[in-house]
Design a protein around this motif. Structure first.
Motif, PDB file in Angstrom:
ATOM      1  N   MET A  12       0.813  -1.228   0.000  1.00  0.00           N
ATOM      2  CA  MET A  12       0.000   0.000   0.000  1.00  0.00           C
ATOM      3  C   MET A  12       0.840   1.268   0.000  1.00  0.00           C
ATOM      4  SD  MET A  12      -1.354   0.114   3.940  1.00  0.00           S
ATOM      5  CE  MET A  12      -1.729   1.855   3.910  1.00  0.00           C
ATOM      6  N   VAL A  63      -4.304   6.202   7.853  1.00  0.00           N
ATOM      7  CA  VAL A  63      -4.612   7.467   8.541  1.00  0.00           C
ATOM      8  C   VAL A  63      -5.719   8.123   7.714  1.00  0.00           C
ATOM      9  CG1 VAL A  63      -3.691   9.697   9.277  1.00  0.00           C
ATOM     10  CG2 VAL A  63      -2.198   7.684   9.206  1.00  0.00           C
ATOM     11  N   GLU A  65      -7.832  10.730   8.605  1.00  0.00           N
ATOM     12  CA  GLU A  65      -8.232  12.074   9.043  1.00  0.00           C
ATOM     13  C   GLU A  65      -8.589  12.978   7.845  1.00  0.00           C
ATOM     14  OE1 GLU A  65      -8.549  13.095  12.034  1.00  0.00           O
ATOM     15  OE2 GLU A  65      -8.071  15.227  12.189  1.00  0.00           O
ATOM     16  N   THR A  66      -9.749  13.597   7.882  1.00  0.00           N
ATOM     17  CA  THR A  66     -10.162  14.504   6.809  1.00  0.00           C
ATOM     18  C   THR A  66     -11.337  15.345   7.285  1.00  0.00           C
ATOM     19  OG1 THR A  66     -10.796  14.625   4.462  1.00  0.00           O
ATOM     20  CG2 THR A  66     -11.784  12.839   5.742  1.00  0.00           C
ATOM     21  N   ARG A  70     -11.206  21.109   3.634  1.00  0.00           N
ATOM     22  CA  ARG A  70      -9.844  21.152   4.190  1.00  0.00           C
ATOM     23  C   ARG A  70      -8.956  21.926   3.202  1.00  0.00           C
ATOM     24  NH1 ARG A  70      -6.534  15.647   5.774  1.00  0.00           N
ATOM     25  NH2 ARG A  70      -4.799  16.667   6.813  1.00  0.00           N
ATOM     26  N   PRO A 101      -6.652  10.094  -2.446  1.00  0.00           N
ATOM     27  CA  PRO A 101      -7.610   9.328  -1.681  1.00  0.00           C
ATOM     28  C   PRO A 101      -8.757  10.228  -1.193  1.00  0.00           C
ATOM     29  CG  PRO A 101      -5.807   9.965  -0.273  1.00  0.00           C
ATOM     30  CD  PRO A 101      -5.496  10.536  -1.634  1.00  0.00           C
ATOM     31  N   GLU A 107     -13.824  15.249   1.117  1.00  0.00           N
ATOM     32  CA  GLU A 107     -13.162  15.995   0.034  1.00  0.00           C
ATOM     33  C   GLU A 107     -13.978  15.975  -1.269  1.00  0.00           C
ATOM     34  OE1 GLU A 107      -8.684  15.980  -0.667  1.00  0.00           O
ATOM     35  OE2 GLU A 107      -9.379  14.700  -2.291  1.00  0.00           O
ATOM     36  N   ASP A 131     -10.628   5.294  -2.631  1.00  0.00           N
ATOM     37  CA  ASP A 131      -9.774   5.115  -1.454  1.00  0.00           C
ATOM     38  C   ASP A 131      -9.459   3.636  -1.295  1.00  0.00           C
ATOM     39  OD1 ASP A 131      -9.079   7.099   1.111  1.00  0.00           O
ATOM     40  OD2 ASP A 131      -9.022   4.949   1.591  1.00  0.00           O
ATOM     41  N   LEU A 132      -8.332   3.382  -0.666  1.00  0.00           N
ATOM     42  CA  LEU A 132      -7.915   2.004  -0.404  1.00  0.00           C
ATOM     43  C   LEU A 132      -8.812   1.335   0.630  1.00  0.00           C
ATOM     44  CD1 LEU A 132      -5.648  -0.185  -0.607  1.00  0.00           C
ATOM     45  CD2 LEU A 132      -4.451   1.051   1.183  1.00  0.00           C
ATOM     46  N   ASN A 185      -6.611   0.637  -4.862  1.00  0.00           N
ATOM     47  CA  ASN A 185      -5.273   0.984  -4.381  1.00  0.00           C
ATOM     48  C   ASN A 185      -4.550   1.753  -5.481  1.00  0.00           C
ATOM     49  OD1 ASN A 185      -2.622   1.005  -3.534  1.00  0.00           O
ATOM     50  ND2 ASN A 185      -2.517  -1.201  -3.104  1.00  0.00           N
ATOM     51  N   LEU A 186      -4.140   2.977  -5.188  1.00  0.00           N
ATOM     52  CA  LEU A 186      -3.450   3.786  -6.207  1.00  0.00           C
ATOM     53  C   LEU A 186      -2.251   3.044  -6.786  1.00  0.00           C
ATOM     54  CD1 LEU A 186      -2.864   6.505  -7.706  1.00  0.00           C
ATOM     55  CD2 LEU A 186      -1.581   7.219  -5.697  1.00  0.00           C
ATOM     56  N   ARG A 204      -4.404  14.528  -2.111  1.00  0.00           N
ATOM     57  CA  ARG A 204      -3.889  15.344  -1.009  1.00  0.00           C
ATOM     58  C   ARG A 204      -3.697  14.487   0.245  1.00  0.00           C
ATOM     59  NH1 ARG A 204      -7.282  20.587  -0.332  1.00  0.00           N
ATOM     60  NH2 ARG A 204      -8.810  19.090   0.448  1.00  0.00           N
ATOM     61  N   ASN A 205      -2.569  14.722   0.884  1.00  0.00           N
ATOM     62  CA  ASN A 205      -2.285  14.089   2.171  1.00  0.00           C
ATOM     63  C   ASN A 205      -2.234  12.569   2.092  1.00  0.00           C
ATOM     64  OD1 ASN A 205      -2.274  16.694   3.538  1.00  0.00           O
ATOM     65  ND2 ASN A 205      -4.441  16.720   3.036  1.00  0.00           N
ATOM     66  N   LEU A 206      -1.649  12.081   1.026  1.00  0.00           N
ATOM     67  CA  LEU A 206      -1.355  10.657   0.876  1.00  0.00           C
ATOM     68  C   LEU A 206       0.142  10.467   0.605  1.00  0.00           C
ATOM     69  CD1 LEU A 206      -2.051   7.651   0.425  1.00  0.00           C
ATOM     70  CD2 LEU A 206      -2.537   8.199  -1.956  1.00  0.00           C
TER      71      LEU A 206
END
Ligand SMILES: C[S@@+](CC[C@H](N)C(=O)[O-])C[C@H]1O[C@@H](n2cnc3c(N)ncnc32)[C@H](O)[C@@H]1O
Length: 413
Positions: A12, A63, A65-66, A70, A101, A107, A131-132, A185-186, A204-206
């Motif tokens: 991942m 993680v 968090e979002t 944002r 993600p 988002e 998202d994963l 999964n990206l 963002r934030n990955l």
């Protein structure tokens, strides 16, 4: 344990050092306890042979968090681009936007809400959200959110796009129908999204959780998903990573938007003007200067010179954005001479030196942090420098310090 960490990195992209090896090991031990595995080898065998347990481990380490809107300048910049560039250039069809993600959906729903509020019809929009984690995708599909998803003071969108149910808020139409969710999964081999499908991508934030090699793979995949001239939005700490991977920042204040470096250069140079010494020194700046923060505590009564000083710094930033680095440095230094030590001036000097790859950038960020130990942008830039120098521990600590500042930033944004 290291072999399990390696599996997580390969499966991942997770770089254990970004969330802390000991916290990751605690999570692994909790999973071992839950399935009754006494030896690490047994658990390693289990995740290699059971997709169910592998997925449970992934769910335990992500993680997620979002929150809605944002880093809200990104949504303003997207809206501007859709209204001023995309719609005039496309008489029919939908603007295709990917949020990957997407976590629990805040988002992609924010993207839809921002564009609907700007008057873009739902029929001209298609937001894909990936998202994963299956758990967050299910939450996103339910579209019901508690107060933690709403941060900051500007919450008027909540009245327009949600139905209140006690303490919870449920996303309404038409925002809901604009977004399509799927789990993927990206970095996965069977990645399901087609090449050149998206005009805009929010990733963002990955990337901050990936190691360098994985970041390169991720940027290659993102690039293949974007149409020519498409725009990528990344997180505040990720703009320098994008620049290291062939993108160039668009210098939209606090939006963290970028394009393929070659495309950006072509867009700026339609008539192929001769390259001048100045043009060749044009650099894309790291996250731009934040809006000047109002003085707190004993300085709250504000000096008379404050407004012109802020204007001078804004001018310095514009010069830096336009490649006039020496002039920008001169203005910053004059500002420091006249006004005394200033977080924003030191940060901007750091950003200018950073853009030139000059390690003395760190000294300026350090000075900014000396004045304001929780200065968000300086903490993130120092984390990147620590990472480049192979000090993952320091990088992690700096990022943690920055994260503690995140909710406060949202309040003021
Ligand atoms: C911190 S959230 C970011 C959400 C949102 N983009 C934002 O900025 O608020 C990170 C998300 O990345 C997801 N994730 C982690 N590795 C991934 C991968 N390899 N492919 C897709 N999603 C991944 C996690 O499940 C998590 O929901």
């Amino acid at each position: 344990m290291q072999r399990i960490e390696k599996r997580l990195r390969e499966g991942m992209g997770l770089d254990a050092t970004t969330i802390g090896s000991s916290s990751l090991q605690r999570t692994i031990r909790l999973r071992m306890k839950a399935v009754g595995a006494e030896r690490v080898e047994d658990y390693e065998h289990l995740i290699a042979t059971s997709a169910t347990e592998w997925n449970r481990l992934v769910e335990a380490v992500v993680v997620t968090e979002t929150w809605f809107f944002r880093d809200r300048q990104a949504f303003a910049a997207l809206t501007d681009m859709v209204l001023k560039q995309w719609l005039p250039a496309h008489a029919t069809g939908r603007a295709r936007i990917l949020s990957l993600p997407c976590s629990s959906g805040e988002e992609p729903y924010s993207i839809a809400m921002a564009l609907l509020d700007a008057g873009v019809p739902a029929a001209r929009l298609a937001v894909d959200a990936v998202d994963l984690s299956q758990r967050v995708i299910e939450k996103a599909l339910a579209g019901v959110y508690g107060k933690n998803s709403f941060r900051g003071q500007e919450l008027s969108y909540r009245d327009r796009h949600f139905t209140r149910e006690g303490d919870l808020y449920s996303v309404r139409q038409p925002a809901r129908e604009c977004v399509t969710f799927r789990q993927a999964n990206l970095l996965g081999e069977g990645f399901p999204l087609a090449r050149a499908s998206y005009d805009f991508i929010f990733c963002r934030n990955l990337l901050i959780y990936f190691d360098r090699v994985t970041q390169q793979l991720a940027f290659q995949r993102l690039e293949s998903l974007l149409v020519a001239g498409g725009t990528l939005f990344v997180g505040p700490a990720e703009i320098p990573l994008a620049m290291e991977n062939g993108f160039t920042g668009l210098n939209l204040t606090m939006a963290f938007a970028c394009r393929r470096a070659t495309e950006q250069a072509n867009a700026k140079r339609p008539a192929a003007p001769p390259r001048t010494a100045k043009a060749s020194r044009r650099v894309a700046m790291p996250p731009p200067l934040p809006k000047p923060t109002p003085p707190r505590g004993p300085l709250a009564h504000a000096s008379r010179a404050e407004a012109p000083a802020a204007v001078a710094l804004e001018q310095a930033r514009r010069l830096a954005d336009g490649g006039q680095l020496e002039e920008a440095v001169r203005l910053c230094r004059a500002h420091l001479d006249q006004q005394g030590a200033s977080v924003d001036a030191y940060y901007l000097l750091g950003a200018i030196h950073d853009a030139q790859g000059d390690p003395s950038a760190r000294e300026f960020y350090r000075k900014a942090l000396y004045l304001d130990p929780s200065h968000y942008e300086s903490l993130l830039q120092m984390a990147l420098w620590a990472e480049r120098e192979g000090d993952a521990n320091a990088a992690r600590n700096l990022r943690r310090r920055a994260q503690r500042r995140e909710p406060e930033r949202q309040q003021t944004s």
